[in-house]
Write a protein that holds these residues in place. Structure first.
Motif, PDB file in Angstrom:
ATOM      1  N   VAL A 173      26.025  60.694  -7.085  1.00  0.00           N
ATOM      2  CA  VAL A 173      26.525  59.574  -6.278  1.00  0.00           C
ATOM      3  C   VAL A 173      27.328  60.106  -5.097  1.00  0.00           C
ATOM      4  CG1 VAL A 173      28.142  57.628  -6.252  1.00  0.00           C
ATOM      5  CG2 VAL A 173      26.518  57.887  -8.150  1.00  0.00           C
ATOM      6  N   LEU A 174      28.185  61.088  -5.355  1.00  0.00           N
ATOM      7  CA  LEU A 174      29.000  61.660  -4.283  1.00  0.00           C
ATOM      8  C   LEU A 174      28.119  62.333  -3.232  1.00  0.00           C
ATOM      9  CD1 LEU A 174      31.728  62.292  -3.071  1.00  0.00           C
ATOM     10  CD2 LEU A 174      31.917  64.260  -4.617  1.00  0.00           C
ATOM     11  N   ALA A 175      27.075  63.002  -3.667  1.00  0.00           N
ATOM     12  CA  ALA A 175      26.153  63.641  -2.722  1.00  0.00           C
ATOM     13  C   ALA A 175      25.484  62.598  -1.832  1.00  0.00           C
ATOM     14  CB  ALA A 175      25.103  64.443  -3.479  1.00  0.00           C
ATOM     15  N   GLU A 176      25.145  61.457  -2.421  1.00  0.00           N
ATOM     16  CA  GLU A 176      24.545  60.370  -1.633  1.00  0.00           C
ATOM     17  C   GLU A 176      25.545  59.832  -0.610  1.00  0.00           C
ATOM     18  OE1 GLU A 176      21.385  58.941  -1.755  1.00  0.00           O
ATOM     19  OE2 GLU A 176      20.856  60.679  -2.987  1.00  0.00           O
ATOM     20  N   LEU A 177      26.785  59.660  -1.031  1.00  0.00           N
ATOM     21  CA  LEU A 177      27.825  59.188  -0.107  1.00  0.00           C
ATOM     22  C   LEU A 177      28.028  60.190   1.029  1.00  0.00           C
ATOM     23  CD1 LEU A 177      30.493  57.882  -2.674  1.00  0.00           C
ATOM     24  CD2 LEU A 177      28.867  56.507  -1.343  1.00  0.00           C
ATOM     25  N   ALA A 178      27.961  61.482   0.695  1.00  0.00           N
ATOM     26  CA  ALA A 178      28.151  62.529   1.705  1.00  0.00           C
ATOM     27  C   ALA A 178      27.030  62.519   2.741  1.00  0.00           C
ATOM     28  CB  ALA A 178      28.233  63.896   1.033  1.00  0.00           C
ATOM     29  N   GLN A 179      25.881  61.967   2.368  1.00  0.00           N
ATOM     30  CA  GLN A 179      24.765  61.853   3.309  1.00  0.00           C
ATOM     31  C   GLN A 179      24.853  60.580   4.142  1.00  0.00           C
ATOM     32  OE1 GLN A 179      20.858  62.631   1.542  1.00  0.00           O
ATOM     33  NE2 GLN A 179      21.851  63.828  -0.059  1.00  0.00           N
ATOM     34  N   GLY A 180      25.936  59.811   3.939  1.00  0.00           N
ATOM     35  CA  GLY A 180      26.152  58.617   4.738  1.00  0.00           C
ATOM     36  C   GLY A 180      25.600  57.340   4.148  1.00  0.00           C
ATOM     37  N   HIS A 181      25.137  57.390   2.898  1.00  0.00           N
ATOM     38  CA  HIS A 181      24.582  56.195   2.264  1.00  0.00           C
ATOM     39  C   HIS A 181      25.696  55.309   1.714  1.00  0.00           C
ATOM     40  CE1 HIS A 181      20.855  58.905   1.477  1.00  0.00           C
ATOM     41  NE2 HIS A 181      20.856  58.406   2.705  1.00  0.00           N
ATOM     42  N   ARG A 182      25.541  54.008   1.856  1.00  0.00           N
ATOM     43  CA  ARG A 182      26.515  53.052   1.334  1.00  0.00           C
ATOM     44  C   ARG A 182      26.266  52.803  -0.151  1.00  0.00           C
ATOM     45  NH1 ARG A 182      29.470  50.411   5.154  1.00  0.00           N
ATOM     46  NH2 ARG A 182      28.850  50.729   7.337  1.00  0.00           N
ATOM     47  N   ALA A 183      27.250  52.175  -0.796  1.00  0.00           N
ATOM     48  CA  ALA A 183      27.163  51.940  -2.237  1.00  0.00           C
ATOM     49  C   ALA A 183      25.909  51.156  -2.615  1.00  0.00           C
ATOM     50  CB  ALA A 183      28.414  51.214  -2.722  1.00  0.00           C
ATOM     51  N   GLN A 184      25.549  50.156  -1.809  1.00  0.00           N
ATOM     52  CA  GLN A 184      24.364  49.350  -2.115  1.00  0.00           C
ATOM     53  C   GLN A 184      23.101  50.211  -2.098  1.00  0.00           C
ATOM     54  OE1 GLN A 184      24.122  45.944  -3.033  1.00  0.00           O
ATOM     55  NE2 GLN A 184      22.095  46.740  -3.551  1.00  0.00           N
ATOM     56  N   ALA A 185      23.008  51.099  -1.106  1.00  0.00           N
ATOM     57  CA  ALA A 185      21.841  51.979  -1.013  1.00  0.00           C
ATOM     58  C   ALA A 185      21.805  52.945  -2.195  1.00  0.00           C
ATOM     59  CB  ALA A 185      21.872  52.751   0.303  1.00  0.00           C
ATOM     60  N   VAL A 186      22.978  53.402  -2.624  1.00  0.00           N
ATOM     61  CA  VAL A 186      23.045  54.307  -3.777  1.00  0.00           C
ATOM     62  C   VAL A 186      22.578  53.577  -5.033  1.00  0.00           C
ATOM     63  CG1 VAL A 186      24.569  55.705  -5.230  1.00  0.00           C
ATOM     64  CG2 VAL A 186      24.914  55.652  -2.744  1.00  0.00           C
ATOM     65  N   GLU A 188      20.483  51.109  -5.213  1.00  0.00           N
ATOM     66  CA  GLU A 188      19.029  50.963  -5.135  1.00  0.00           C
ATOM     67  C   GLU A 188      18.337  52.296  -5.415  1.00  0.00           C
ATOM     68  OE1 GLU A 188      18.409  49.405  -1.259  1.00  0.00           O
ATOM     69  OE2 GLU A 188      19.306  47.436  -1.716  1.00  0.00           O
ATOM     70  N   ARG A 189      18.943  53.372  -4.953  1.00  0.00           N
ATOM     71  CA  ARG A 189      18.364  54.707  -5.158  1.00  0.00           C
ATOM     72  C   ARG A 189      18.275  55.044  -6.640  1.00  0.00           C
ATOM     73  NH1 ARG A 189      16.948  59.038  -6.565  1.00  0.00           N
ATOM     74  NH2 ARG A 189      17.256  61.092  -5.619  1.00  0.00           N
ATOM     75  N   PHE A 190      19.315  54.694  -7.411  1.00  0.00           N
ATOM     76  CA  PHE A 190      19.349  55.039  -8.828  1.00  0.00           C
ATOM     77  C   PHE A 190      18.965  53.866  -9.746  1.00  0.00           C
ATOM     78  CE2 PHE A 190      22.486  58.180  -7.065  1.00  0.00           C
ATOM     79  CZ  PHE A 190      21.695  59.297  -7.282  1.00  0.00           C
ATOM     80  N   VAL A 191      18.558  52.766  -9.115  1.00  0.00           N
ATOM     81  CA  VAL A 191      18.106  51.578  -9.853  1.00  0.00           C
ATOM     82  C   VAL A 191      19.176  51.126 -10.853  1.00  0.00           C
ATOM     83  CG1 VAL A 191      16.138  50.512 -11.008  1.00  0.00           C
ATOM     84  CG2 VAL A 191      15.801  52.627  -9.716  1.00  0.00           C
ATOM     85  N   VAL A 192      20.384  50.931 -10.340  1.00  0.00           N
ATOM     86  CA  VAL A 192      21.488  50.409 -11.145  1.00  0.00           C
ATOM     87  C   VAL A 192      22.167  49.314 -10.335  1.00  0.00           C
ATOM     88  CG1 VAL A 192      21.864  52.580 -12.391  1.00  0.00           C
ATOM     89  CG2 VAL A 192      23.096  52.143 -10.244  1.00  0.00           C
ATOM     90  N   SER A 193      23.108  48.623 -10.960  1.00  0.00           N
ATOM     91  CA  SER A 193      23.801  47.547 -10.254  1.00  0.00           C
ATOM     92  C   SER A 193      24.842  48.115  -9.296  1.00  0.00           C
ATOM     93  CB  SER A 193      24.486  46.618 -11.256  1.00  0.00           C
ATOM     94  OG  SER A 193      25.570  47.285 -11.877  1.00  0.00           O
TER      95      SER A 193
END
Length: 226
Positions: A173-186, A188-193
């Protein structure tokens, strides 16, 4: 004036830019040295295999050696210790101005660092000094760069220790945030709420002892050397 160095003293230029390498090789040969150029073909293993078949002398080593055939970056710092173990003296001749990487090369035993954009007469003087066993850079400056490397290495180790507190998913999750992705995109990426991701982000902040996502991302990037 020619260098007063034995023509038996072999100088090997390791640089991924053929024009730079061959130009410097020809300049050194015009000064009476036995100079050769070696590119980055074969990656680190190929370079070291070729070097070990030669009589040791002085290596002029670039730190940024481009990419290997698999697209991986080749870091000249990784070659310093093996080259020295093979009997070579190493002079870092690089366009990189990264004090930490330069300090790492010096800490591994490189004689000195000379900027690649230095005037040719200055480069030749540095090669002359290195080949004759004379200092190429002030000892204080050399030690300063080594100290910077050790300080940054220690700091990164401490940061990585904090990151080790995270679970595998929290690190992802932190790696995704470091790439500039928002929580909603994260989410969707991991198919969780979205709520699950927000809970994971709160856990990340607590474990890293920071108060915001920006701080967490900055810590992650520093630990990764970015």
């Amino acid at each position: 004036m020619r260098m007063t160095i034995s023509t038996h003293d072999h100088v090997l230029i390791i640089d991924d830019h053929e024009l730079v390498g061959t130009s410097l090789m020809l300049s050194l040969r015009s000064e009476g040295l036995r100079a050769d150029w070696r590119g980055n073909a074969g990656g680190e293993e190929g370079i070291l295999a070729d070097v070990r078949r030669l009589d040791p002398g002085l290596v002029l080593l670039d730190l940024d050696l481009g990419r290997d055939r698999d697209g991986r970056m080749l870091d000249g710092v990784h070659l310093v210790a093996p080259l020295i173990d093979a009997g070579w003296r190493v002079l870092v001749l690089s366009g990189s101005s990264d004090r930490v990487r330069i300090g790492g090369a010096l800490a591994d035993g490189a004689l000195a660092w000379v900027p690649k954009n230095a005037p040719l007469p200055a480069l030749l003087r540095s090669v002359r000094a290195a080949a004759q066993g004379r200092p190429v850079m002030a000892p204080e400056r050399r030690q300063q760069l080594i100290d910077t490397y050790h300080e940054q290495t220690t700091a990164r180790s401490e940061l990585r220790a904090r990151l080790d507190k995270l679970t595998q998913r929290e690190r992802e999750v932190l790696a995704e945030l470091a790439q500039g992705h928002r929580a909603q995109a994260v989410a969707e990426r991991f198919v969780v709420s979205l709520a699950t991701v927000r809970t994971q982000i709160r856990a990340i902040l607590v474990k890293l002892e920071v108060s915001s996502q920006l701080e967490a991302v900055a810590l992650y990037r520093r630990a990764s050397g970015r």
